[in-house]
Design a protein around this motif. Structure first.
Motif, mmCIF file in Angstrom:
data_model
loop_
_atom_site.group_PDB
_atom_site.id
_atom_site.type_symbol
_atom_site.label_atom_id
_atom_site.label_comp_id
_atom_site.label_asym_id
_atom_site.label_seq_id
_atom_site.Cartn_x
_atom_site.Cartn_y
_atom_site.Cartn_z
ATOM 1 N N LYS A 368 0.842 -1.205 0.000
ATOM 2 C CA LYS A 368 0.000 0.000 0.000
ATOM 3 C C LYS A 368 0.871 1.247 0.000
ATOM 4 C CE LYS A 368 -3.943 -1.960 2.431
ATOM 5 N NZ LYS A 368 -4.553 -2.132 3.742
ATOM 6 N N ILE A 369 1.974 1.174 0.724
ATOM 7 C CA ILE A 369 2.874 2.331 0.772
ATOM 8 C C ILE A 369 3.568 2.519 -0.583
ATOM 9 C CG2 ILE A 369 4.923 3.324 1.884
ATOM 10 C CD1 ILE A 369 4.039 1.945 4.492
ATOM 11 N N TYR A 370 4.112 1.429 -1.135
ATOM 12 C CA TYR A 370 4.750 1.555 -2.459
ATOM 13 C C TYR A 370 3.775 2.195 -3.456
ATOM 14 C CZ TYR A 370 8.710 -1.559 -1.286
ATOM 15 O OH TYR A 370 9.852 -2.108 -0.741
ATOM 16 N N ALA A 371 2.498 1.810 -3.369
ATOM 17 C CA ALA A 371 1.506 2.309 -4.332
ATOM 18 C C ALA A 371 1.088 3.741 -4.029
ATOM 19 C CB ALA A 371 0.278 1.397 -4.322
ATOM 20 N N GLN A 389 13.958 -0.610 -4.363
ATOM 21 C CA GLN A 389 13.927 0.447 -5.394
ATOM 22 C C GLN A 389 13.239 -0.065 -6.658
ATOM 23 O OE1 GLN A 389 16.471 -1.502 -4.917
ATOM 24 N NE2 GLN A 389 17.878 -1.577 -6.630
ATOM 25 N N LEU A 390 13.384 -1.364 -6.938
ATOM 26 C CA LEU A 390 12.754 -1.931 -8.137
ATOM 27 C C LEU A 390 11.251 -2.059 -7.921
ATOM 28 C CD1 LEU A 390 15.358 -4.781 -8.927
ATOM 29 C CD2 LEU A 390 15.399 -2.371 -9.612
ATOM 30 N N ILE A 391 10.879 -2.480 -6.712
ATOM 31 C CA ILE A 391 9.449 -2.597 -6.402
ATOM 32 C C ILE A 391 8.804 -1.214 -6.465
ATOM 33 C CG2 ILE A 391 7.750 -3.302 -4.666
ATOM 34 C CD1 ILE A 391 9.901 -5.247 -3.548
ATOM 35 N N SER A 392 9.468 -0.229 -5.883
ATOM 36 C CA SER A 392 8.872 1.116 -5.873
ATOM 37 C C SER A 392 8.664 1.603 -7.303
ATOM 38 C CB SER A 392 9.712 2.082 -5.032
ATOM 39 O OG SER A 392 10.756 2.650 -5.767
ATOM 40 N N MET A 393 9.641 1.348 -8.170
ATOM 41 C CA MET A 393 9.491 1.795 -9.569
ATOM 42 C C MET A 393 8.295 1.125 -10.226
ATOM 43 S SD MET A 393 13.181 2.362 -11.298
ATOM 44 C CE MET A 393 14.492 1.636 -10.400
ATOM 45 N N SER A 394 8.134 -0.157 -9.961
ATOM 46 C CA SER A 394 7.009 -0.866 -10.566
ATOM 47 C C SER A 394 5.668 -0.226 -10.184
ATOM 48 C CB SER A 394 7.060 -2.337 -10.122
ATOM 49 O OG SER A 394 5.929 -3.003 -10.548
ATOM 50 N N GLY A 396 5.265 2.944 -9.733
ATOM 51 C CA GLY A 396 5.242 4.339 -10.175
ATOM 52 C C GLY A 396 5.743 5.316 -9.129
ATOM 53 N N THR A 397 6.569 4.818 -8.221
ATOM 54 C CA THR A 397 7.114 5.663 -7.164
ATOM 55 C C THR A 397 8.589 5.897 -7.455
ATOM 56 O OG1 THR A 397 5.491 4.921 -5.572
ATOM 57 C CG2 THR A 397 7.572 5.699 -4.668
ATOM 58 N N VAL A 398 8.987 7.155 -7.486
ATOM 59 C CA VAL A 398 10.327 7.507 -7.965
ATOM 60 C C VAL A 398 11.345 7.331 -6.830
ATOM 61 C CG1 VAL A 398 11.713 9.392 -8.917
ATOM 62 C CG2 VAL A 398 9.307 9.135 -9.601
ATOM 63 N N PRO A 399 12.408 6.555 -7.063
ATOM 64 C CA PRO A 399 13.379 6.327 -5.981
ATOM 65 C C PRO A 399 14.459 7.400 -5.888
ATOM 66 C CG PRO A 399 13.899 4.905 -7.845
ATOM 67 C CD PRO A 399 12.686 5.727 -8.248
ATOM 68 N N ILE A 400 14.879 7.672 -4.659
ATOM 69 C CA ILE A 400 16.080 8.479 -4.411
ATOM 70 C C ILE A 400 17.077 7.555 -3.734
ATOM 71 C CG2 ILE A 400 17.085 10.423 -3.157
ATOM 72 C CD1 ILE A 400 14.436 11.852 -3.311
ATOM 73 N N VAL A 401 18.223 7.341 -4.371
ATOM 74 C CA VAL A 401 19.160 6.337 -3.865
ATOM 75 C C VAL A 401 20.569 6.900 -3.778
ATOM 76 C CG1 VAL A 401 17.811 4.536 -5.020
ATOM 77 C CG2 VAL A 401 19.852 5.428 -6.151
ATOM 78 N N VAL A 455 7.139 9.360 -13.547
ATOM 79 C CA VAL A 455 6.296 8.317 -12.932
ATOM 80 C C VAL A 455 5.989 7.237 -13.966
ATOM 81 C CG1 VAL A 455 4.012 7.846 -11.939
ATOM 82 C CG2 VAL A 455 5.302 9.845 -11.193
ATOM 83 N N LYS A 456 5.609 7.659 -15.144
ATOM 84 C CA LYS A 456 5.273 6.699 -16.193
ATOM 85 C C LYS A 456 6.518 5.894 -16.596
ATOM 86 C CE LYS A 456 2.440 6.349 -20.266
ATOM 87 N NZ LYS A 456 1.291 6.913 -20.905
#
Ligand code: ADP
Length: 480
Positions: A368-371, A389-394, A396-401, A455-456
């Motif tokens: 729910k948080i990733y989404a 970071q890969l899950i977050s991208m899937s 549509g959440t932009v990672p800062i790493v 995001v896309k």
């Protein structure tokens, strides 16, 4: 071609969907399935922990049982089996060793995993499976390499078996006093004298895996380079340099059937790259569940992680107060070091309208948080690969790493001149660079052209297992 079909035994201490404490479980749940789809006979073996849910336990089929040695002790080994999707999973059953509250934090963990290693090796003739390759993962399985060399190679059955040892995290090594050598491991003291299993005057399972396997891999190319240097080698960089000709980096993927916002039943509303507006319904519902003001426009930052230094918790805590002065919200989920848990709790109490601390392990909430969030923070001190970071991208959440390990191989910082990039990153591990990068991302969040494109784009990135699975098969073949 049938002649190319490999027989592989994949040995792990955790695997989705049975038992999980971290990313290793995700890898063990996905990679074997994909290697199987490539036509190979791959089977997985893991301990039959108490934590495995009844749903699976009742499906287990008892295959056989026998006794093995843990030094001078004789111990029962039950072999139970279950077919999950396409892959057979074997479970090593012994209630004394695996009916425990914790997976790894037990005082006798050396004995638990020495038992496991022998059980795995002795299972093979019992189930009539002679693998070409035994694929070991992390320190918990490392003794298989030594036992095979020391005790079993003499038997015809084991003569041709090759081993591969994958390092998922060099930070956890399994280190024990010398006296376990005869009393628990039951191997000749020559191995201690020769130094191949010894580090800092302790028996070191990780080093043993590195020195005794035919081939070593780790979970990203950057991490494979980093760990040969003192700064990242956790004391074992010299051992990795000794074996550098047999050391490869293969980046992990994620299972897109599992982490797909279009089908994930745990999130509030499904969406895909063509219906990103529904992501913002998730955001509103998440804000409500987290008891934060429901505000679609407000940037929501998130962090889901084990709360340990490796994940950059100290620099998150260092900048958080300053960050919370901005017009943002912050949601975290994690457990770990009690000091970090308390620090997050206290900050959340100070900023009830801006921050929510979820100090627990909760897979459904994680999704729910990733989404629902906009930006995922992952400022790791080191990161072998990283799945979050890969899950977050899937989703549509932009990672800062931070540019380390697998984060460096999968996230490329947005460049406003070229318009390229799939996230934001910084190079040196320090709070100020991190804060600067977060603020930079927040500026682009306000840009109504850049942000929706990002995001896309991150949703369309694909870090699938297929490519990695092909690479594993390629190097398996190289060593046969
Ligand atoms: P590591 O294996 O080092 O912990 P990874 O990024 O490779 O880090 O994988 C972490 C996995 O564990 C991700 O799937 C992440 O979502 C999940 N995770 C971490 N902490 C929690 C938590 N408290 N609740 C639910 N899932 C979590």
């Amino acid at each position: 071609m049938e002649a190319d079909k490999l027989k592989i035994l994949y040995v792990t201490s955790e695997a989705v969907p049975f038992v999980k404490s971290g990313g290793l479980a995700d890898v063990s749940g996905s990679l074997p399935q994909v290697i199987k789809e490539l036509g190979h006979d791959i089977r997985v073996v893991l301990p039959e922990y108490k934590q495995i849910s009844a749903e699976y336990k009742t499906e287990l089929e008892h295959i056989t049982d026998f006794e093995t040695h843990v030094a001078w002790r004789r111990k029962y080994v039950g072999i139970n089996k279950l077919q999950y999707q396409q892959v057979p999973f074997y479970f090593i059953d012994n209630k004394y060793y695996f009916d425990r509250e914790f997976l790894y934090e037990n005082l006798d963990k050396c004995e638990q995993f020495a038992f496991f290693a022998r059980g795995v090796l002795e299972m093979l003739p019992e189930i009539d499976f002679k693998p070409d390759i035994i694929h070991c993962n992390d320190w918990q399985t490392a003794m298989i390499n030594l036992f095979l060399y020391d005790n079993y190679r003499g038997y015809d059955f084991y003569k041709k078996i090759k081993t591969i040892y994958t390092i998922h995290n060099l930070g956890y090594q399994g280190q024990f006093e010398r006296d376990v050598l005869e009393d628990i491991l039951g191997v000749d003291s020559w191995h201690w004298i020769a130094g191949k299993i010894r580090h800092d005057n302790l028996i070191n399972f990780m080093k043993t895996g590195i020195m005794y396997s035919d081939l070593i891999t780790t979970v990203s190319e950057t991490y494979a380079h980093e760990i040969k240097k003192p700064a990242y080698g956790e004391g074992l960089d010299y051992a990795l340099r000794m074996r550098e000709n047999d050391l490869y980096g293969i980046v992990n993927g994620i299972d897109y059937d599992e982490y797909n916002p279009a089908t994930d039943k745990n999130i509030y509303q499904n969406y895909d790259p063509d219906s990103i507006h529904n992501k913002y319904e998730n955001k509103l519902k998440l804000q409500k569940e987290m008891e934060l003001p429901e505000a679609k426009e407000k940037p929501v930052l998130g962090f889901i992680s084990r709360l340990v230094e490796q994940k950059g918790v100290p620099i998150i805590l260092e900048i958080l107060e300053e960050l919370l002065e901005e017009d943002i919200q912050f949601i975290m989920l994690g457990t770990g070091n009690p000091e970090y848990e308390w620090a997050f709790r206290e900050l959340a109490a100070d900023y009830p309208d801006k921050m929510k601390a979820n100090i627990k392990y909760d897979d459904a909430l994680a999704r729910k948080i990733y989404a629902g969030i906009d930006i995922f923070l992952m400022p790791s001190l080191y990161e072998p690969c990283g799945l979050s970071q890969l899950i977050s991208m899937s989703y549509g959440t932009v990672p800062i790493v931070r540019e380390t390990g697998g984060l460096n191989d999968t996230v490329h910082s947005y460049n406003e001149n070229t318009g390229r990039g799939n996230g934001f990153s910084f190079s040196y591990y320090n709070a100020q660079d991190f804060l600067y990068t977060v603020k930079r991302a927040l500026q682009f969040y306000e840009n109504k052209e850049v942000w929706p494109t990002l995001v896309k784009r991150v949703m369309q990135e694909e870090f699938s297992w297929e490519r990695s699975a092909h690479k594993y098969v390629e190097i398996y073949n190289k060593y046969l």
